[in-house]
Design a protein around this motif. Structure first.
Motif, PDB file in Angstrom:
ATOM      1  N   GLY A  16     -10.147  -5.090  25.743  1.00  0.00           N
ATOM      2  CA  GLY A  16     -11.132  -6.025  26.267  1.00  0.00           C
ATOM      3  C   GLY A  16     -12.474  -5.883  25.589  1.00  0.00           C
ATOM      4  N   VAL A  17     -13.354  -6.798  25.922  1.00  0.00           N
ATOM      5  CA  VAL A  17     -14.708  -6.771  25.384  1.00  0.00           C
ATOM      6  C   VAL A  17     -15.478  -5.616  26.016  1.00  0.00           C
ATOM      7  CG1 VAL A  17     -14.773  -9.230  24.879  1.00  0.00           C
ATOM      8  CG2 VAL A  17     -15.510  -8.414  27.127  1.00  0.00           C
ATOM      9  N   SER A  18     -16.560  -5.255  25.386  1.00  0.00           N
ATOM     10  CA  SER A  18     -17.407  -4.166  25.850  1.00  0.00           C
ATOM     11  C   SER A  18     -18.833  -4.678  25.979  1.00  0.00           C
ATOM     12  CB  SER A  18     -17.355  -3.036  24.820  1.00  0.00           C
ATOM     13  OG  SER A  18     -18.312  -2.044  25.109  1.00  0.00           O
ATOM     14  N   LEU A  19     -19.674  -3.902  26.619  1.00  0.00           N
ATOM     15  CA  LEU A  19     -21.091  -4.248  26.647  1.00  0.00           C
ATOM     16  C   LEU A  19     -21.752  -3.918  25.311  1.00  0.00           C
ATOM     17  CD1 LEU A  19     -22.034  -3.046  30.235  1.00  0.00           C
ATOM     18  CD2 LEU A  19     -21.685  -5.395  29.445  1.00  0.00           C
ATOM     19  N   ASP A  20     -21.103  -3.056  24.543  1.00  0.00           N
ATOM     20  CA  ASP A  20     -21.565  -2.758  23.193  1.00  0.00           C
ATOM     21  C   ASP A  20     -20.807  -3.671  22.233  1.00  0.00           C
ATOM     22  OD1 ASP A  20     -23.372  -0.636  23.866  1.00  0.00           O
ATOM     23  OD2 ASP A  20     -21.617   0.617  24.254  1.00  0.00           O
ATOM     24  N   GLY A  30      -5.798   2.485  33.571  1.00  0.00           N
ATOM     25  CA  GLY A  30      -7.246   2.455  33.377  1.00  0.00           C
ATOM     26  C   GLY A  30      -7.828   1.071  33.614  1.00  0.00           C
ATOM     27  N   TRP A  31      -7.136   0.036  33.106  1.00  0.00           N
ATOM     28  CA  TRP A  31      -7.600  -1.325  33.334  1.00  0.00           C
ATOM     29  C   TRP A  31      -7.522  -1.664  34.823  1.00  0.00           C
ATOM     30  CZ3 TRP A  31     -10.596  -5.057  32.123  1.00  0.00           C
ATOM     31  CH2 TRP A  31     -10.457  -6.276  32.760  1.00  0.00           C
ATOM     32  N   ASP A  32      -6.430  -1.272  35.481  1.00  0.00           N
ATOM     33  CA  ASP A  32      -6.281  -1.564  36.912  1.00  0.00           C
ATOM     34  C   ASP A  32      -7.430  -0.948  37.716  1.00  0.00           C
ATOM     35  OD1 ASP A  32      -3.966  -2.976  36.352  1.00  0.00           O
ATOM     36  OD2 ASP A  32      -2.626  -1.353  36.994  1.00  0.00           O
ATOM     37  N   ALA A  33      -7.813   0.281  37.392  1.00  0.00           N
ATOM     38  CA  ALA A  33      -8.922   0.941  38.090  1.00  0.00           C
ATOM     39  C   ALA A  33     -10.242   0.210  37.830  1.00  0.00           C
ATOM     40  CB  ALA A  33      -9.020   2.398  37.659  1.00  0.00           C
ATOM     41  N   PHE A  34     -10.472  -0.191  36.585  1.00  0.00           N
ATOM     42  CA  PHE A  34     -11.689  -0.931  36.252  1.00  0.00           C
ATOM     43  C   PHE A  34     -11.700  -2.287  36.946  1.00  0.00           C
ATOM     44  CE2 PHE A  34     -14.102  -3.611  33.100  1.00  0.00           C
ATOM     45  CZ  PHE A  34     -15.351  -3.119  33.439  1.00  0.00           C
ATOM     46  N   TYR A  35     -10.554  -2.952  36.969  1.00  0.00           N
ATOM     47  CA  TYR A  35     -10.438  -4.257  37.612  1.00  0.00           C
ATOM     48  C   TYR A  35     -10.748  -4.153  39.111  1.00  0.00           C
ATOM     49  CZ  TYR A  35      -8.493  -8.773  38.965  1.00  0.00           C
ATOM     50  OH  TYR A  35      -8.333 -10.042  39.469  1.00  0.00           O
ATOM     51  N   GLU A  36     -10.295  -3.093  39.747  1.00  0.00           N
ATOM     52  CA  GLU A  36     -10.609  -2.887  41.163  1.00  0.00           C
ATOM     53  C   GLU A  36     -12.108  -2.779  41.377  1.00  0.00           C
ATOM     54  OE1 GLU A  36      -8.499   0.196  43.265  1.00  0.00           O
ATOM     55  OE2 GLU A  36      -6.624  -0.329  42.244  1.00  0.00           O
ATOM     56  N   ASP A  61      -3.468  -8.404  26.885  1.00  0.00           N
ATOM     57  CA  ASP A  61      -2.382  -7.429  26.783  1.00  0.00           C
ATOM     58  C   ASP A  61      -2.011  -7.228  25.316  1.00  0.00           C
ATOM     59  OD1 ASP A  61      -2.238  -7.263  29.555  1.00  0.00           O
ATOM     60  OD2 ASP A  61      -0.757  -8.860  29.684  1.00  0.00           O
ATOM     61  N   VAL A  62      -1.642  -6.008  24.985  1.00  0.00           N
ATOM     62  CA  VAL A  62      -1.285  -5.663  23.613  1.00  0.00           C
ATOM     63  C   VAL A  62       0.025  -4.890  23.624  1.00  0.00           C
ATOM     64  CG1 VAL A  62      -1.997  -4.347  21.587  1.00  0.00           C
ATOM     65  CG2 VAL A  62      -3.694  -5.531  22.925  1.00  0.00           C
ATOM     66  N   GLU A  63       0.830  -5.161  22.627  1.00  0.00           N
ATOM     67  CA  GLU A  63       2.057  -4.399  22.437  1.00  0.00           C
ATOM     68  C   GLU A  63       2.121  -3.970  20.982  1.00  0.00           C
ATOM     69  OE1 GLU A  63       6.854  -4.904  23.149  1.00  0.00           O
ATOM     70  OE2 GLU A  63       5.444  -6.303  24.070  1.00  0.00           O
ATOM     71  N   ASP A  93     -11.559   8.114  29.442  1.00  0.00           N
ATOM     72  CA  ASP A  93     -10.191   7.682  29.750  1.00  0.00           C
ATOM     73  C   ASP A  93      -9.813   6.399  29.022  1.00  0.00           C
ATOM     74  OD1 ASP A  93     -11.843   5.960  31.117  1.00  0.00           O
ATOM     75  OD2 ASP A  93     -10.704   6.045  32.987  1.00  0.00           O
ATOM     76  N   LYS A  94     -10.581   6.051  28.014  1.00  0.00           N
ATOM     77  CA  LYS A  94     -10.294   4.844  27.235  1.00  0.00           C
ATOM     78  C   LYS A  94     -10.636   5.115  25.772  1.00  0.00           C
ATOM     79  CE  LYS A  94     -14.363   3.079  29.530  1.00  0.00           C
ATOM     80  NZ  LYS A  94     -14.204   3.912  30.692  1.00  0.00           N
ATOM     81  N   ALA A  95     -10.502   4.112  24.965  1.00  0.00           N
ATOM     82  CA  ALA A  95     -10.864   4.222  23.551  1.00  0.00           C
ATOM     83  C   ALA A  95     -11.660   2.984  23.166  1.00  0.00           C
ATOM     84  CB  ALA A  95      -9.610   4.342  22.692  1.00  0.00           C
ATOM     85  N   GLU A  96     -12.283   3.046  22.018  1.00  0.00           N
ATOM     86  CA  GLU A  96     -13.039   1.901  21.512  1.00  0.00           C
ATOM     87  C   GLU A  96     -12.594   1.588  20.098  1.00  0.00           C
ATOM     88  OE1 GLU A  96     -17.234   2.469  23.916  1.00  0.00           O
ATOM     89  OE2 GLU A  96     -17.087   3.316  21.902  1.00  0.00           O
TER      90      GLU A  96
END
Length: 129
Positions: A16-20, A30-36, A61-63, A93-96
């Protein structure tokens, strides 16, 4: 996708996009937690709704393919100014994913000095290095 990230992310994950000026790579959990957290924002506030839309509309989504590669959509590459070479950074808990050129500029000497000032200002928040 570097092997060390594939081991953590698995074969499917979210980007996804970032603020940076980069893209954020999330595990599904990780996405589910952020989405909550996004959904917990007060939806009666226009600025909160805009923030939710910013992140949810910019996430996909990416595969991995058989060689461990991913295809970044054009819009995502444009948002992160990715033209050619990229840099992968582990970030908690994520990457950039950064454009190499943008990342080099971001991590310039001025950035190092700014990081020192920020660390000093966070001492009140019990941040110590």
């Amino acid at each position: 996708m570097p092997a060390r990230f594939r081991d953590v992310l698995g074969s499917t994950f979210r980007i996804g996009v970032s603020l940076d000026n980069c893209l954020t790579v999330y595990t599904d959990a990780g996405w589910d937690a952020f989405y909550e957290k996004l959904m917990a924002l007060p939806q009666n506030r226009p600025d909160a709704r805009k923030l939710v839309r910013y992140f949810t509309a910019g996430t996909f989504d990416v595969e991995l393919d058989r060689q461990g590669r991913i295809l970044l959509p054009q819009k995502a590459r444009e948002k992160a100014s990715i033209d050619k070479d990229v840099v992968f950074i582990g970030y908690g808990d994520k990457a950039e994913i950064w454009s190499e050129e943008v990342y080099d500029e971001y991590m310039s000497t001025d950035s190092r000095e700014e990081a020192g000032r920020i660390a000093s200002s966070l001492q009140d928040e019990n941040f110590m290095i």
